[in-house]
Write a protein that holds these residues in place. Structure first.
Motif, PDB file in Angstrom:
ATOM      1  N   GLY A  10     -71.144  43.535  34.421  1.00 30.64           N
ATOM      2  CA  GLY A  10     -70.937  43.748  35.844  1.00 30.64           C
ATOM      3  C   GLY A  10     -70.897  45.215  36.206  1.00 30.64           C
ATOM      4  O   GLY A  10     -70.503  46.064  35.396  1.00 30.64           O
ATOM      5  N   ARG A  25     -73.565  33.732  38.349  1.00 32.07           N
ATOM      6  CA  ARG A  25     -73.918  35.042  38.902  1.00 32.07           C
ATOM      7  C   ARG A  25     -73.155  35.261  40.195  1.00 32.07           C
ATOM      8  O   ARG A  25     -72.949  34.331  40.985  1.00 32.07           O
ATOM      9  N   ASP A  67     -72.910  38.113  43.483  1.00 31.96           N
ATOM     10  CA  ASP A  67     -73.224  39.306  44.269  1.00 31.96           C
ATOM     11  C   ASP A  67     -72.155  39.386  45.343  1.00 31.96           C
ATOM     12  O   ASP A  67     -72.087  38.506  46.223  1.00 31.96           O
ATOM     13  N   THR A  87     -70.667  44.812  44.243  1.00 28.03           N
ATOM     14  CA  THR A  87     -70.544  44.318  42.874  1.00 28.03           C
ATOM     15  C   THR A  87     -71.672  43.361  42.537  1.00 28.03           C
ATOM     16  O   THR A  87     -71.973  42.444  43.310  1.00 28.03           O
ATOM     17  N   ASP A  88     -72.279  43.570  41.376  1.00 25.31           N
ATOM     18  CA  ASP A  88     -73.225  42.631  40.768  1.00 25.31           C
ATOM     19  C   ASP A  88     -72.638  42.220  39.421  1.00 25.31           C
ATOM     20  O   ASP A  88     -72.298  43.091  38.597  1.00 25.31           O
ATOM     21  N   TYR A  89     -72.553  40.917  39.212  1.00 21.18           N
ATOM     22  CA  TYR A  89     -71.891  40.435  37.995  1.00 21.18           C
ATOM     23  C   TYR A  89     -72.563  39.153  37.528  1.00 21.18           C
ATOM     24  O   TYR A  89     -72.934  38.298  38.339  1.00 21.18           O
ATOM     25  N   GLU A  90     -72.743  39.023  36.221  1.00 18.79           N
ATOM     26  CA  GLU A  90     -73.263  37.788  35.668  1.00 18.79           C
ATOM     27  C   GLU A  90     -72.575  37.494  34.345  1.00 18.79           C
ATOM     28  O   GLU A  90     -72.099  38.407  33.655  1.00 18.79           O
ATOM     29  N   THR A 107     -69.850  47.851  39.669  1.00 18.05           N
ATOM     30  CA  THR A 107     -69.304  48.014  41.013  1.00 18.05           C
ATOM     31  C   THR A 107     -69.532  49.441  41.489  1.00 18.05           C
ATOM     32  O   THR A 107     -69.203  50.403  40.788  1.00 18.05           O
ATOM     33  N   ASN A 132     -69.922  41.935  48.079  1.00 15.77           N
ATOM     34  CA  ASN A 132     -69.834  43.217  48.778  1.00 15.77           C
ATOM     35  C   ASN A 132     -68.762  43.143  49.861  1.00 15.77           C
ATOM     36  O   ASN A 132     -68.585  42.095  50.492  1.00 15.77           O
TER      37      ASN A 132
END
Length: 763
Positions: free
Chosen positions: A384, A330, A332, A353-356, A386, A334
């Motif tokens: 993900g 994961r 997170d 951005t949040d991505y897993e 953005t 920024n």
């Protein structure tokens, strides 16, 4: 300049030192002396790698591989992927403009220059067998690294998607099951303070566990006035944690759990204004590295990376092994950037951005009388998002613009693969393998603009705009290796690789200002560009190589020559319009050829190491606007010459320890950073030489007193070090907004010389 209190950072290291003291007291006097184990060998140490999914001697692997064992990782100050630049032939690594935690990894002239999450890398990075899905956040703290492997050339069979140019394996240390560890402190200029600790716990039942941690604090080397938005720039504030646990469920069943976590919270890499044609910004521009600046926009870079993996290995018997590698990661991430490098509100952008990702690799490994085989099934999925708000020319109400730019991406990919090594005669090994990959890529996008922050956004790409496409690829490999003796191997190899296709998540074409412009057509254009996929990029590689060990194991000479054909290469071209818009095109074809040399020589207690790469890339076709402009486009991140020279010498050894010196120099020829025009044929487009990195070299030095006896089982080390000893100040990366934006160009530079002292205790 902000002052960090070192006392706040010390508990971890002090706790480890206390553990060291109690551990020494608890150990019997007849235990082995660790200093004895670290004495300099008389031959080049043999390195075992897993480049082909099984353990092999490095010199036996029929492909170009460079490996760094734990001792060299420590001596050469390698803390993350970004420290590997030029240390392997043909390997060029940059940090993306304005950031310190995003990598641009290039092998043999093939790279990724856009760090957005809808874009896939050309070089696969793996941590303990788990693929790192995106470039964002790919530079992070890795504690307890035991080996790094750099595989050059396509790895499409055993590694699969997005190993078009090669792969980097990061292998961490397994728990020993015996109490031991090490702790270190490092201080340097700019109030740098780094602490590390790693502890192996005694075996508990079926479990062996180790814990490692690292923390770094450093003031920024760019001062800012009190009126600036931040008190400093280019500081460091990060920490990392790793837990490893091995479980011996039975003599034939082993489980290996790995957890890593990295947190970064610091200012971004200062976006120095390098070139500008807008008069009111010219006083802030400089082509020399600045150590003071003034910015008005919030400036930060924050990254939180977390990874879990579990490897289950079952030795079925008769040489057959079944292995499962499960991974979850994961991110997170920024940042907030003042992209004009001035105290004026001209360009400000942010990314959140949040991505897993999840991955599963199921492998079957085995052997027979005349060979070995590996087969597997693989799945990878990611998701993900953005959010990328941007502001331009805020100081001029007549021309300012605010953008709501958002994009999301999803991937679902599966593959089946297999490879067989067969020895028809003792000296000859024939290898054949193939992989089939099928993946679905999805995009969702929204893009709106407004001229006044009080107004609602007008959307040229409305909420709910999305698209999907399915791609597939078959990537074979063939090789023949002839073993003249245990000291000399030659090989010929053919391999293919690919980089995933996808969708452009950053295209944006705002209104031109023409009162007769048809806005509905403009909206249709923006939607169509977003929903049009670009195809996978593919490479076919022919390589011949030689690996030798001479002079009773004191001399190693390796060489490789390659000829690569690149099809449907993906060109990400920054327009400098709209919301920092880019277009992505499968622009055509290219041919890349080169030669790579590696050498190591041990003379007593001194090791000399060298590598060199010559690279000759050329576009065969580059279609821009329907015209082939191959002769007038720059090949990016592809220096013609590069080399690395290193000396690692034990100068003196006595009962109280040894004196060891390391000299490490890496040189890279000049190279372009964007595929812009080489000569001006269109005055409205960027010129490649305006964002060209000059040839330069970086020298690192280290002088240490090592293997100092401490008690019955302990040893210590103290070292003086200097990084960038010659204080090279070359601009290393750029963003060129182009003539339409006043030729605003920002640059990042090599960090100034740093010096310090470190101490290590091992037990």
């Amino acid at each position: 300049m902000r002052q960090e209190n070192p006392m706040r950072l010390r508990p971890l290291a002090l706790a480890a030192l206390c553990a060291y003291g109690s551990g020494v007291a608890a150990q019997p006097a007849e235990s082995a002396d660790p200093a004895e184990a670290r004495r300099a060998p008389t031959q080049i140490e043999e390195i075992v790698v897993t480049a082909q999914r099984r353990e092999e001697r490095l010199q036996d692997v029929p492909l170009a591989v460079t490996a760094f064992p734990e001792d060299q990782i420590e001596a050469r100050g390698i803390d993350d992927v970004g420290d590997l630049n030029a240390l392997a032939p043909g390997l060029q690594i940059s940090r993306t403009p304005s950031n310190t935690t995003i990598s641009q990894v290039t092998i043999r002239g093939i790279s990724q220059i856009n760090p957005a999450i809808y874009w896939d890398p050309a070089v696969g990075i793996y941590v303990d067998g788990v693929y790192i899905g995106k470039a964002q956040g790919s530079i992070f703290n890795l504690v307890d690294l035991s080996r790094i492997e750099v595989l050059r050339g396509p790895q499409g069979t055993l590694y699969g998607r997005n190993t078009l140019a090669g792969a980097i394996n990061l292998v961490t240390r397994s728990p020993s099951g015996e109490f031991g560890g090490e702790a270190s402190l490092e201080i340097g200029n700019y109030n740098a303070f780094v602490q590390r600790a790693s502890v192996d716990l005694p075996r508990m039942g079926i479990a062996s566990i180790s814990i490692g941690a690292r923390s770094e604090q450093r003031d920024g080397w760019i001062d800012t006035p009190s009126s600036a938005s931040v008190p400093q720039l280019n500081d460091r504030s990060n920490r990392g944690l790793r837990i490893a646990a091995d479980f011996d469920f039975s003599p034939s069943l082993l489980g290996e759990y790995r957890f890593d976590q990295s947190r970064v919270d610091q200012t971004n890499n200062f976006t120095q204004l390098y070139r500008i044609e807008i008069p009111f910004l010219q006083p802030f521009a400089s082509r020399e590295r600045l150590e003071s600046a003034n910015v008005d926009a919030p400036s930060f870079e924050r990254s939180q990376v977390q990874g879990h993996s579990f490897t289950l290995s079952w030795n079925v018997g008769n040489g057959l092994e079944i292995k499962s590698i499960s991974g979850y990661r994961r991110l997170d991430w920024n940042d907030s950037l003042d992209l004009d490098g001035s105290p004026l509100p001209v360009v400000w952008t942010q990314r959140f951005t949040d991505y897993e990702q999840i991955s599963q690799d199921l492998q079957l490994l085995g052997g027979f009388d005349r060979g070995n085989y590996v087969a597997g099934l693989y799945y990878f999925g990611d998701d993900g998002q953005t959010n990328n708000p941007q502001s331009f020319f805020v100081l001029d109400p007549s021309s300012d613009a605010y953008f709501d730019s958002r994009y999301g991406t999803k991937t679902g990919a599966w593959a089946a693969y297999g490879q067989v090594d067969f020895r028809p005669v003792e000296r000859l090994t024939l290898t054949a393998g193939v992989r089939y990959t099928r993946e679905k890529k999805e995009i969702e996008r929204a893009f709106g603009l407004r001229a006044d922050p009080a107004d609602p956004f007008f959307y040229l790409i409305p909420e709910g705009t999305e698209a999907s496409e399915t791609f597939d690829a078959t990537t074979p490999t063939f090789s023949a290796a002839w073993r003249f003796s245990s000291q000399l191997n030659v090989y010929a190899r053919y391999a293919e690789g690919f980089k995933s296709g996808g969708f452009n998540g950053e295209f944006s074409q705002p209104p031109s200002g023409d009162p007769n412009e048809d806005i509905s057509e403009l909206i249709a254009l923006n939607i169509a560009e977003t929903q049009t996929p670009f195809k996978p990029e593919k490479q076919q590689s022919f390589e011949i190589g030689l690996k030798s060990s001479l002079a009773d194991g004191r001399l190693m000479l390796n060489a490789a020559a390659f000829h690569n054909s690149l099809d449907d290469f993906q060109a990400s071209i920054f327009l400098g319009s709209g919301a920092a818009a880019t277009v992505v095109r499968n622009a055509g074809e290219a041919t890349i050829q080169g030669i790579e040399l590696e050498a190591a020589l041990r003379l007593g207690s001194t090791m000399l190491m060298a590598n060199y790469a010559w690279l000759d890339p050329e576009y065969d076709e580059f279609i821009d606007g329907g015209v082939n402009v191959a002769d007038n486009r720059a090949f990016v991140h592809a220096p013609e010459h590069s080399f690395n020279l290193a000396l690692d010498s034990e100068l003196l050894r006595r009962d109280w320890g040894a004196v060891r010196a390391v000299v490490d120099y890496a040189w890279t020829d000049d190279f372009y950073t964007y595929p812009y025009q080489l000569e001006v044929t269109n005055p409205g487009l960027q010129l490649a030489r305006d964002s060209q990195v000059d040839a330069h070299g970086v020298l690192n030095l280290r002088l240490a007193v090592t293997d100092v006896p401490l008690g019955a089982r302990g040893s210590g080390e103290i070292a003086l070090w200097m990084r960038n000893a010659l204080d090279d100040d070359t601009a290393t990366n750029f963003i060129d907004f182009g003539p339409g934006f006043g030729s605003l160009t920002i640059a990042n530079f090599e960090e100034p010389r740093t010096v310090g002292i470190s101490g290590v205790v091992r037990w």
